[in-house]
Design an enzyme around this catalytic site. Sequence first.
Site, PDB file in Angstrom:
ATOM      1  N   LEU A  11       0.848  -1.197   0.000  1.00  0.00           N
ATOM      2  CA  LEU A  11       0.000   0.000   0.000  1.00  0.00           C
ATOM      3  C   LEU A  11       0.879   1.242   0.000  1.00  0.00           C
ATOM      4  O   LEU A  11       1.703   1.435   0.890  1.00  0.00           O
ATOM      5  CB  LEU A  11      -0.912   0.007   1.236  1.00  0.00           C
ATOM      6  N   ALA A  12       0.690   2.055  -1.019  1.00  0.00           N
ATOM      7  CA  ALA A  12       1.549   3.237  -1.156  1.00  0.00           C
ATOM      8  C   ALA A  12       0.742   4.443  -1.599  1.00  0.00           C
ATOM      9  O   ALA A  12       1.251   5.335  -2.257  1.00  0.00           O
ATOM     10  CB  ALA A  12       2.662   2.942  -2.152  1.00  0.00           C
ATOM     11  N   ARG A  18       2.421  14.915   6.514  1.00  0.00           N
ATOM     12  CA  ARG A  18       3.360  15.352   7.556  1.00  0.00           C
ATOM     13  C   ARG A  18       4.789  15.423   7.027  1.00  0.00           C
ATOM     14  O   ARG A  18       5.672  15.940   7.708  1.00  0.00           O
ATOM     15  CB  ARG A  18       3.263  14.441   8.777  1.00  0.00           C
ATOM     16  N   ASP A 108       5.582   2.550   3.381  1.00  0.00           N
ATOM     17  CA  ASP A 108       6.351   3.514   4.178  1.00  0.00           C
ATOM     18  C   ASP A 108       7.063   2.845   5.357  1.00  0.00           C
ATOM     19  O   ASP A 108       7.413   3.498   6.324  1.00  0.00           O
ATOM     20  CB  ASP A 108       5.426   4.642   4.678  1.00  0.00           C
ATOM     21  N   GLY A 144      -2.373   0.327  16.103  1.00  0.00           N
ATOM     22  CA  GLY A 144      -3.436  -0.619  16.420  1.00  0.00           C
ATOM     23  C   GLY A 144      -2.902  -1.586  17.462  1.00  0.00           C
ATOM     24  O   GLY A 144      -1.742  -1.988  17.408  1.00  0.00           O
ATOM     25  N   ASN A 363      49.862   9.947 -15.771  1.00  0.00           N
ATOM     26  CA  ASN A 363      49.906  10.795 -14.594  1.00  0.00           C
ATOM     27  C   ASN A 363      49.275  12.154 -14.925  1.00  0.00           C
ATOM     28  O   ASN A 363      49.656  12.808 -15.892  1.00  0.00           O
ATOM     29  CB  ASN A 363      51.356  10.986 -14.162  1.00  0.00           C
ATOM     30  N   ALA A 366      48.664  18.242 -10.882  1.00  0.00           N
ATOM     31  CA  ALA A 366      47.765  19.096 -10.099  1.00  0.00           C
ATOM     32  C   ALA A 366      47.214  20.222 -10.973  1.00  0.00           C
ATOM     33  O   ALA A 366      47.921  20.765 -11.808  1.00  0.00           O
ATOM     34  CB  ALA A 366      48.513  19.680  -8.920  1.00  0.00           C
ATOM     35  N   ARG A 426      52.701  27.902 -24.259  1.00  0.00           N
ATOM     36  CA  ARG A 426      53.024  28.932 -23.263  1.00  0.00           C
ATOM     37  C   ARG A 426      53.599  30.132 -23.996  1.00  0.00           C
ATOM     38  O   ARG A 426      54.214  29.962 -25.046  1.00  0.00           O
ATOM     39  CB  ARG A 426      54.189  28.486 -22.375  1.00  0.00           C
TER      40      ARG A 426
HETATM   41  C1  UD1 Z   1      -2.049   1.390  10.352  1.00  0.00           C
HETATM   42  C2  UD1 Z   1      -2.841   0.259  11.011  1.00  0.00           C
HETATM   43  C3  UD1 Z   1      -2.437   0.182  12.481  1.00  0.00           C
HETATM   44  C4  UD1 Z   1      -0.947  -0.041  12.569  1.00  0.00           C
HETATM   45  C5  UD1 Z   1      -0.166   1.023  11.827  1.00  0.00           C
HETATM   46  C6  UD1 Z   1       1.288   0.624  11.730  1.00  0.00           C
HETATM   47  C7  UD1 Z   1      -5.024   0.056   9.917  1.00  0.00           C
HETATM   48  C8  UD1 Z   1      -6.431   0.396   9.946  1.00  0.00           C
HETATM   49  N1  UD1 Z   1      -4.263   0.538  10.892  1.00  0.00           N
HETATM   50  O1  UD1 Z   1      -2.450   2.606  10.986  1.00  0.00           O
HETATM   51  O2  UD1 Z   1      -3.130  -0.879  13.116  1.00  0.00           O
HETATM   52  O3  UD1 Z   1      -0.549  -0.082  13.944  1.00  0.00           O
HETATM   53  O4  UD1 Z   1      -0.655   1.153  10.482  1.00  0.00           O
HETATM   54  O5  UD1 Z   1       2.044   1.647  11.147  1.00  0.00           O
HETATM   55  O6  UD1 Z   1      -4.605  -0.650   9.015  1.00  0.00           O
HETATM   56  N2  UD1 Z   1      -3.107   3.547   2.875  1.00  0.00           N
HETATM   57  C9  UD1 Z   1      -3.573   3.576   1.604  1.00  0.00           C
HETATM   58  N3  UD1 Z   1      -4.884   3.942   1.404  1.00  0.00           N
HETATM   59  C10 UD1 Z   1      -5.726   4.259   2.422  1.00  0.00           C
HETATM   60  C11 UD1 Z   1      -5.212   4.251   3.724  1.00  0.00           C
HETATM   61  C12 UD1 Z   1      -3.894   3.894   3.936  1.00  0.00           C
HETATM   62  O7  UD1 Z   1      -2.868   3.272   0.653  1.00  0.00           O
HETATM   63  O8  UD1 Z   1      -6.889   4.548   2.131  1.00  0.00           O
HETATM   64  C13 UD1 Z   1      -1.702   3.148   3.086  1.00  0.00           C
HETATM   65  C14 UD1 Z   1      -0.824   4.305   3.532  1.00  0.00           C
HETATM   66  O9  UD1 Z   1      -0.154   4.857   2.404  1.00  0.00           O
HETATM   67  C15 UD1 Z   1       0.195   3.627   4.427  1.00  0.00           C
HETATM   68  C16 UD1 Z   1      -0.577   2.452   4.995  1.00  0.00           C
HETATM   69  O10 UD1 Z   1      -1.666   2.221   4.131  1.00  0.00           O
HETATM   70  O11 UD1 Z   1       1.296   3.137   3.675  1.00  0.00           O
HETATM   71  C17 UD1 Z   1      -1.048   2.684   6.430  1.00  0.00           C
HETATM   72  O12 UD1 Z   1      -1.959   3.766   6.470  1.00  0.00           O
HETATM   73  P1  UD1 Z   1      -1.931   4.813   7.633  1.00  0.00           P
HETATM   74  O13 UD1 Z   1      -3.039   5.782   7.404  1.00  0.00           O
HETATM   75  O14 UD1 Z   1      -0.572   5.338   7.834  1.00  0.00           O
HETATM   76  O15 UD1 Z   1      -2.362   3.859   8.854  1.00  0.00           O
HETATM   77  P2  UD1 Z   1      -2.095   4.073  10.378  1.00  0.00           P
HETATM   78  O16 UD1 Z   1      -3.122   4.979  10.952  1.00  0.00           O
HETATM   79  O17 UD1 Z   1      -0.675   4.377  10.607  1.00  0.00           O
HETATM   80 CA    CA Z   2       1.234   4.925   9.264  1.00  0.00          CA
END
Ligand code: UD1
Ligand code: CA
Length: 451
Positions: A11-12, A18, A108, A144, A363, A366, A426
């Site tokens: 998931l990216a 932030r 991430d 979580g 060589n 300098a 020169r």
């Molecule tokens: C999530 C977990 C939490 C865990 C924590 C660890 C859930 C609901 N919560 O919380 O239990 O302790 O990560 O770091 O899974 N993302 C998407 N699309 C979305 C939402 C998120 O691609 O709609 C991706 C974000 O880019 C990220 C990852 O999912 O890479 C986690 O999302 P983020 O919103 O950071 O979750 P946390 O609140 O940190």
């Molecule tokens: Ca996170």
Amino acid sequence: MTARSSLTIVLAAGEGTRMRSSLPKVLHPVAGQPLLAHVLAAAPKGTGMSLAVVIGPDHAAVADEARRIRPDALTFVQRERLGTAHAVLAAREAIARGAEDLVVAFGDTPLISAETFERLRAPLARGAALAALGFRAADPTGYGRFIVEGDQLVAIREQADASAEERKITLCNAGVMAIDGRRALAILDQIGNANSKGEYYLTDAVGIVRAQGWEAVVIETSEDEVRGVNSKAQLAEAEGVMQARLRKAAMEAGVTLIAPATVYLAADTSFGKDVTIEPFVVIGPGVSIADGAVIHSFSHIVHSSIGKNASVGPFARMRPGSTLGEGAKIGNFVETKAATLEAGAKANHLAYIGDAIVGAKSNIGAGTITCNYDGFSKHKTLIGKGAFVGTNSSLVAPVKIGNGAYIGSGSVITRDVPDDAMALERTQQTIREGGAARYREMKTGGKKSES
Ligand code: UD1
Ligand code: CA
């Protein structure tokens, strides 16, 4: 490693607000590679192992990076950010292909290792429906929490939905989860958004698995391995952990690091035997260092190759495309770019060698500069073997210096120099006998000078 087929979904789609940056979060680098590249490099690969990356809208650069690391990567766009389960389902088409294991990881979280992915998949091979990666958090705020009964995971409670009692739990969700591939869609499709954020939480998969009477287990790892990056401060923390790992691995492979904490390596740095790196050296991506080479202090090297027993620095800068042959040497304040110094060639001090080949054992004095840029385009300087370029020479490219040729100091070389020829450019030196004394007399009118 299990022989079961797998699909890893990374998931990216995170905005990473932030980070306060226009660059998508997962493209920020750690040890010279984007966060995403580290996760993809650790994900299961090989026959039967497929990979999908879920990206945000307008994140074509993220898709490009995914394919750079894993040419087989599928990419899916999550149009609205409705939660982690919603993000996983953006890759529904890939899940429907029916890999035996479905693994979900976050783009991430760059410190995750390949072994951890395998540890997580193992329980599925034994019949578990789900395995979640947990860690003991020094400060669990925001994560979580794992609710467990014996070795079984009962639920994952998000911070916002946890009771005061549950918030005291320090066993936290790292975010990496493996789900039995055949049951995955049935599980994911049941996840709703009735929670305080109104999001589809992937973590709710646990409750659904347990309601079916299926097994959900916890695999534990260290906090360092699952550090997520949501801010520049956390990016720096991840860099710190990664650098510590790379330095340790380099030393285990036999590299001598005199002051490890001052040496910066890249994830892809490769080393031969008996390499020494002095304090305060920065090595960026794409660098290989062969047996016996020494990198002296304060050198900066990227996308370059350093041959056996070669010597770099102190205070040298190797820019992309630099190659040092066996025993070649560049010394203080020497900059190279797209340049090869063949075996035994030397540029010991104060030189710029760009778009050039310096033949074996030549060589470079300098102050020598290859004038590779005419303001419009770049040109090459080709120096033969055993040539001698006197100090403070300008080699105006395109130009060729023959084997064994000799360039007198201070020359501006604009025409090719044949093999074994001497080139001098020169003006004649003039001598005026007594001239200095007369000059002093004129300036001071016979008085003593002030200093
Ligand atoms: C999530 C977990 C939490 C865990 C924590 C660890 C859930 C609901 N919560 O919380 O239990 O302790 O990560 O770091 O899974 N993302 C998407 N699309 C979305 C939402 C998120 O691609 O709609 C991706 C974000 O880019 C990220 C990852 O999912 O890479 C986690 O999302 P983020 O919103 O950071 O979750 P946390 O609140 O940190
Ligand atoms: Ca996170």
